[in-house]
Design a protein around this motif. Structure first.
Motif, PDB file in Angstrom:
ATOM      1  N   THR A 142      41.299  53.607  44.035  1.00 35.06           N
ATOM      2  CA  THR A 142      42.266  54.313  43.448  1.00 35.06           C
ATOM      3  C   THR A 142      41.807  54.644  41.977  1.00 35.06           C
ATOM      4  OG1 THR A 142      44.013  53.883  44.810  1.00 35.06           O
ATOM      5  CG2 THR A 142      44.335  55.133  42.946  1.00 35.06           C
ATOM      6  N   ALA A 143      41.410  53.310  41.238  1.00 33.74           N
ATOM      7  CA  ALA A 143      40.974  53.145  39.942  1.00 33.74           C
ATOM      8  C   ALA A 143      39.738  53.990  39.802  1.00 33.74           C
ATOM      9  CB  ALA A 143      40.675  51.792  39.509  1.00 33.74           C
ATOM     10  N   GLU A 144      38.854  53.898  40.772  1.00 29.04           N
ATOM     11  CA  GLU A 144      37.520  54.704  40.530  1.00 29.04           C
ATOM     12  C   GLU A 144      37.744  56.116  40.738  1.00 29.04           C
ATOM     13  OE1 GLU A 144      34.503  53.109  43.178  1.00 29.04           O
ATOM     14  OE2 GLU A 144      33.474  54.917  43.183  1.00 29.04           O
ATOM     15  N   ARG A 145      38.685  56.684  41.454  1.00 25.06           N
ATOM     16  CA  ARG A 145      38.999  58.130  41.512  1.00 25.06           C
ATOM     17  C   ARG A 145      39.592  58.664  40.354  1.00 25.06           C
ATOM     18  NH1 ARG A 145      38.469  61.551  46.100  1.00 25.06           N
ATOM     19  NH2 ARG A 145      37.404  60.275  47.506  1.00 25.06           N
ATOM     20  N   ILE A 146      40.540  57.568  39.520  1.00 23.44           N
ATOM     21  CA  ILE A 146      40.965  57.903  38.149  1.00 23.44           C
ATOM     22  C   ILE A 146      39.796  57.787  37.243  1.00 23.44           C
ATOM     23  CG2 ILE A 146      42.586  57.188  36.651  1.00 23.44           C
ATOM     24  CD1 ILE A 146      44.221  56.026  38.953  1.00 23.44           C
ATOM     25  N   GLY A 147      38.621  56.913  37.383  1.00 20.66           N
ATOM     26  CA  GLY A 147      37.900  56.914  36.434  1.00 20.66           C
ATOM     27  C   GLY A 147      38.151  55.864  35.290  1.00 20.66           C
ATOM     28  N   LEU A 148      38.805  54.822  35.720  1.00 21.27           N
ATOM     29  CA  LEU A 148      39.247  53.742  34.496  1.00 21.27           C
ATOM     30  C   LEU A 148      38.294  52.701  34.270  1.00 21.27           C
ATOM     31  CD1 LEU A 148      42.875  52.887  35.788  1.00 21.27           C
ATOM     32  CD2 LEU A 148      42.274  54.496  34.081  1.00 21.27           C
ATOM     33  N   GLY A 149      36.967  52.708  34.894  1.00 19.19           N
ATOM     34  CA  GLY A 149      35.975  52.143  34.361  1.00 19.19           C
ATOM     35  C   GLY A 149      36.069  50.465  35.066  1.00 19.19           C
ATOM     36  N   GLU A 150      34.904  49.930  34.963  1.00 14.29           N
ATOM     37  CA  GLU A 150      34.863  48.603  35.344  1.00 14.29           C
ATOM     38  C   GLU A 150      35.749  47.529  35.455  1.00 14.29           C
ATOM     39  OE1 GLU A 150      31.815  47.765  37.238  1.00 14.29           O
ATOM     40  OE2 GLU A 150      31.841  49.861  37.335  1.00 14.29           O
TER      41      GLU A 150
END
Ligand SMILES: *Cc1c(COP(=O)(O)O)cnc(C)c1O
Length: 510
Positions: A142-150
């Motif tokens: 989910t965080a990757e879909r949002i683009g929140l970073g490493e």
């Protein structure tokens, strides 16, 4: 013998109710029977509701003697038909158009069956093993879909309200930490000195759980500054800029700005890039409440969420736009280190040494302890049908809402507030002959109640500028434009019937 019946009045038989290697067949037949019944029920529901009243149903539920067990699952399921199933509100029905409840996808129900039987608790590795790893993969996904970073992380929660509460807790503690370590901060200044100066800014269409969170966090509901929305119900960034500047000149600390990506009433999405810019300028935590709009993460309309990748935290409710059964929600954070504000070590559960041993204990990131393995439902959804299919279902209801808006817009019986970005429509019936606004309020309240009492369809209501409106929340791709037209006719009929019963206004002598 009947299902789950006790064979004799022997206390040892009580153990036959426990699920284990000796009772797996009993479990199988009892659950199969319940699934057989509920699937027949769902296949046969002709209306979303029977229209039963509180007074009509209360005696049935009150009449059950909880101290006289039936010792028979089939008999208990028969009884359940009377006390619950017959009169339940069925969200899968295409004329359920009220709140943010979705029809649920079957892969998630398979997950539900598995997760409650195994009954993992996701607080620690030693109570869940693979469950913890699955949850962590879904958070990362989910965080990757949002683009929140490493450095992103997060945790599943019971719902958007809890996700928002946790986000505000993290924002509060980050603001306090920064304020107390700031150069020039008075020596001996304490948390209690900082708390009264903290402010949360959110739009007038933001969710009430933000105000509730402020109260729970010891800041009081007054700590929430309401920023006006424009006529498309999106936060006015000029007003936000002015409020932030005012906080600064008044010596207040704008601890967080809550942008809503899909307001509950209008589905409007606040201007995320501009809000992100203002948050960066004032050092305010940016929280995006995407409880409703999170489905856009997997839809062809992903661009509507542009700017969400700049958030410090994000609320997603998979139980709204990912077609998951209640409950399934998560909070995501840009910087996993901020989750330390909810980390407490208990000797019996998650001692500090486990951190060094790199044992993943999810309780370190959660405000709950014992916690359901809700993530499994989403896991099986992604593994069986895939994210794109979920997004396509959400896109379908957004398309339908656009068509329904045209329908309403062209219908002289109704007035509709804003063209939807997502899948809600706020509108009202306008009595043709009368300009009396109070009458219009009463007509719409009546129409909603009468429709509910008929059970033929369920719509929601809300208040806009002090006036009563009706609301469709579309989350069911099975709802056709024809369903919507039919429900509008039903509303108009109930409204017309109500108007016909009103005393005629006395003719004014001119
Ligand atoms: C529904 C909703 C919430 C609350 O979520 P729950 O899962 O009901 O606790 C918060 N924010 C928004 C914008 C919502 O629509």
């Amino acid at each position: 013998m009947s299902l789950l019946a006790r064979s004799a009045e022997d206390p040892a038989d009580n153990r036959a109710y426990l699920l284990n290697n000796g009772t797996a067949r009993r479990y199988h037949s009892a659950v199969t029977e319940s699934v057989t019944r509920i699937s027949a029920k769902i296949a046969a529901t002709a209306q979303p509701f029977t229209g039963i009243t509180v007074d009509g149903l209360t005696p049935t539920v009150s009449g059950v003697d909880l101290d006289s067990p039936l010792h028979d699952a089939a008999a208990a399921l028969d009884e359940l038909e009377e006390v619950y199933l017959r009169d339940a509100v069925y969200f899968h029905h295409p004329r359920y158009l009220a709140h943010l409840n979705c029809p649920v996808v079957i892969p998630a129900l398979v997950g539900e069956a598995v997760l409650s039987a195994v009954n993992s608790s996701l607080d620690t590795w030693d109570q869940s093993a693979g469950g913890t790893l699955i949850e962590r993969r879904l958070i990362d996904w989910t965080a990757e879909r949002i683009g929140l970073g490493e450095a992103a992380d997060g945790i599943f929660t019971s719902g958007g309200s809890q996700s928002n509460l946790q986000a505000m807790l993290l924002a509060r503690d980050e603001a306090c930490r920064r304020e107390l370590s700031r150069e020039g901060s008075p020596v001996g200044a304490r948390l209690t000195d900082v708390l009264p100066r903290l402010r949360i800014l959110t739009s007038e269409c933001g969710h009430f759980s933000i105000r509730k969170s402020a109260t729970l966090l010891g800041m009081g509901a007054e700590a929430v500054i309401t920023v006006p929305s424009d006529d498309t119900k999106r936060m006015r960034t000029d007003a936000l800029a002015a409020e932030l500047a005012r906080c600064q000149s008044d010596g207040l600390i704008p601890m967080a700005v809550v942008a809503t990506a899909g307001t509950t009433d209008f589905g409007s999405i606040d201007p995320l890039p501009e809000i992100a810019g203002l948050c960066a300028g004032y050092g305010a935590w940016m929280h995006v409440d995407a409880a409703y709009g999170c489905g856009l993460l997997v839809s062809r309309r992903r661009a509507l969420l542009t700017g969400i990748e700049r958030a410090d935290s994000v609320t997603v409710d998979y139980h709204k736009s990912f077609f998951q059964p209640v409950s399934s929600s998560a909070i995501l954070v840009r910087d996993r280190a901020t989750l330390r504000h909810v980390t407490y070590h208990a000797d019996y559960l998650n001692p500090r040494r486990m951190v060094e041993q790199r044992i993943p204990n999810q309780v370190d990131k959660s405000i709950q302890t014992t916690r359901r393995f809700d993530a499994l439902k989403l896991w099986l959804t992604l593994r069986i049908m895939g994210a794109q299919a979920v997004g396509e279902l959400f896109d379908e209801v957004i398309d339908r809402a656009a068509d329904a808006w045209k329908l309403l817009h062209d219908d002289p019986r109704f007035e509709v507030v804003v063209e939807p970005q997502l899948s809600t429509l706020v509108f009202r019936y306008v009595p043709s002959t009368d300009q009396d606004p109070d009458l219009s309020d009463r007509v719409n309240l009546h129409a909603r109640e009468a429709l509910f009492a008929s059970g033929a369809a369920i719509v929601a209501g809300t208040v806009v500028d002090g006036r009563h409106y009706l609301k469709f929340t579309l989350l069911n791709p099975e709802t056709t434009l024809e369903d919507i037209a039919t429900v509008l006719d039903l509303i108009a009929e109930h409204a017309g019937g109500f108007l016909a019963e009103q005393p005629r206004p006395a003719l004014s002598a001119r």
